[in-house]
Write a protein that holds these residues in place. Structure first.
Motif, PDB file in Angstrom:
ATOM      1  N   ASN A   7       0.822  -1.206   0.000  1.00 25.40           N
ATOM      2  CA  ASN A   7       0.000   0.000   0.000  1.00 25.40           C
ATOM      3  C   ASN A   7       0.859   1.261   0.000  1.00 25.40           C
ATOM      4  N   ALA A  77      -1.418  -1.192  -5.007  1.00 22.29           N
ATOM      5  CA  ALA A  77      -2.472  -0.666  -4.135  1.00 22.29           C
ATOM      6  C   ALA A  77      -3.843  -0.817  -4.786  1.00 22.29           C
ATOM      7  N   GLN A 129      -6.431  -2.417   2.758  1.00 23.68           N
ATOM      8  CA  GLN A 129      -5.163  -3.065   2.444  1.00 23.68           C
ATOM      9  C   GLN A 129      -5.304  -3.881   1.153  1.00 23.68           C
ATOM     10  N   GLU A 130      -4.233  -3.931   0.372  1.00 24.23           N
ATOM     11  CA  GLU A 130      -4.236  -4.728  -0.844  1.00 24.23           C
ATOM     12  C   GLU A 130      -4.176  -6.207  -0.489  1.00 24.23           C
TER      13      GLU A 130
END
Length: 375
Positions: A7, A77, A129-130
């Motif tokens: 991120n 991201a 969050q990715e």
């Protein structure tokens, strides 16, 4: 506030992208002005002397670097974080235009910049969050789930209806037709770009994804979506005022992209209602700031033209791009103002010449009459 490594990388790349893209418009504008002075022909009326101007090429290279950074940011991201941050390039352009090009920024434009910054900070703070992805096949599974297939099918049907029914009838009178087509296709192109970027990222990390047909399928989808998107965006810019097209396109494109990302990548899964609400509010604040910047820019241009009928430099407070052909649109608008002013001056000169001719004839006739009376 805790950011994952991916991120944080995506945020930094998105910010760098905005800086590079925003700066590129100022450099290119400077190059266009310099080329116009040297050749005497502006780009807006068909001049191509800017292609020989090194400064213009520096601006183009700067823009390419920014777009590459933006492309890579999607691999790290979520799209709900990267896409809204693109509005920061507007602030970079507006500030640099005032410093370098001496283009005055309206007080409400300053407020628009502040709103964009505040909204972006809120989005970054509450961004999801990715989710870790280990293979392009995993992305392909996300793209073929029922919810996203329904979204994609709806987009394709709407695009076909807009292209073949509404575009011929009211495409040149309703700004929502062309912008709607590019916004819908743009949401699919971002999803494909994110999938392709993730595949290339995994390949660089040692997990070769180029051997899978899904990677090449995403590459093909990217090409088709981007070509269609740019084609209809240029049509919109050629038909309607840039100050109208840009904010409408940004609102529709960003909104649809976030919706598509939430459906395909499940970006909001695991987040509480408060974080999701904060992200939506931050997005609305960014949209408000973007629209305010565009509106104040158009008001300044109009009032300046009404005041002295001289060509003015457009405020570069939009993310033009040049990939969208907006910079040429601004040049054409400025040139039209210049041509009208030149036409007024030419008419005045012709009128003055006719008056002087009539005065000469009158003096000659008067002189002859006096001579006849004297004889």
């Amino acid at each position: 506030m805790v950011f994952s490594k991916d991120n944080m990388t995506g945020i930094i790349l998105a910010l760098l992208s905005s800086v590079f893209i925003g700066t590129s418009f100022i450099i290119k504008k400077k190059g266009l002005r310099r080329a116009a002075v040297v050749s005497g022909v502006r780009a807006g009326v068909g001049g191509y002397s800017y292609l020989l101007e090194p400064l213009w090429w520096i601006g183009m290279i700067t823009m390419i670097v920014g777009e590459i950074a933006n492309f890579v940011a999607y691999a790290f991201a979520p799209a709900v974080l990267v896409t809204p941050l693109g509005a920061l390039s507007i602030i970079v352009s507006a500030v640099l235009a005032q410093i370098i090009l001496k283009e005055k920024l309206h007080p409400l434009g300053v407020l628009g910049c502040v709103l964009c910054i505040i909204g972006s900070v809120v989005i970054v703070v509450h961004a999801p969050q990715e989710h870790p992805i280990s293979s392009v096949k995993e992305i392909w599974y996300m793209a073929t789930q029922k919810a996203f297939l329904l979204y994609m099918g709806s987009v394709i049907v709407l695009v076909f209806i807009l292209v073949f029914y509404f575009a011929p009838q009211c495409g040149h009178s309703n700004v929502l037709v062309f912008t709607g087509i590019c916004s819908l296709m743009g949401s699919l192109s971002v999803m494909s770009v994110k999938a392709l970027g993730t595949s290339l990222k995994l390949t660089v990390e040692g997990k070769n994804q180029l051997i899978y047909p899904e990677t090449w399928a995403f590459m093909f989808i990217v090409a088709v979506c981007v070509v269609t998107q740019m084609n209809y965006l240029n049509k919109a810019l050629d038909t309607f005022n840039t100050a109208v097209v840009s904010p409408i396109y940004y609102v529709m494109f960003t909104t649809l992209t976030i919706v598509a990302s939430v459906i395909m990548f499940k970006d909001w899964d695991g987040q509480n209602i408060g974080s999701i609400t904060s992200e939506i509010c931050g997005f609305i604040v960014v949209l408000s700031g973007t629209i305010l910047l565009h509106v104040t820019k158009d008001v300044e241009r109009s009032s300046s033209f009404r005041g002295n009928y001289t060509p003015t430099s457009p405020s570069l407070s939009t993310r033009l791009c040049n990939s969208n052909g907006e910079s040429h649109k601004h040049e054409e608008e400025d040139e039209s103002y210049s041509e009208e002013a030149d036409s007024r001056r030419q008419d005045l000169q012709i009128f003055s010449s006719k008056v002087r001719t009539l005065q000469d004839v009158k003096e000659r006739v008067g002189g002859r009459s006096s001579k006849v009376v004297a004889d």
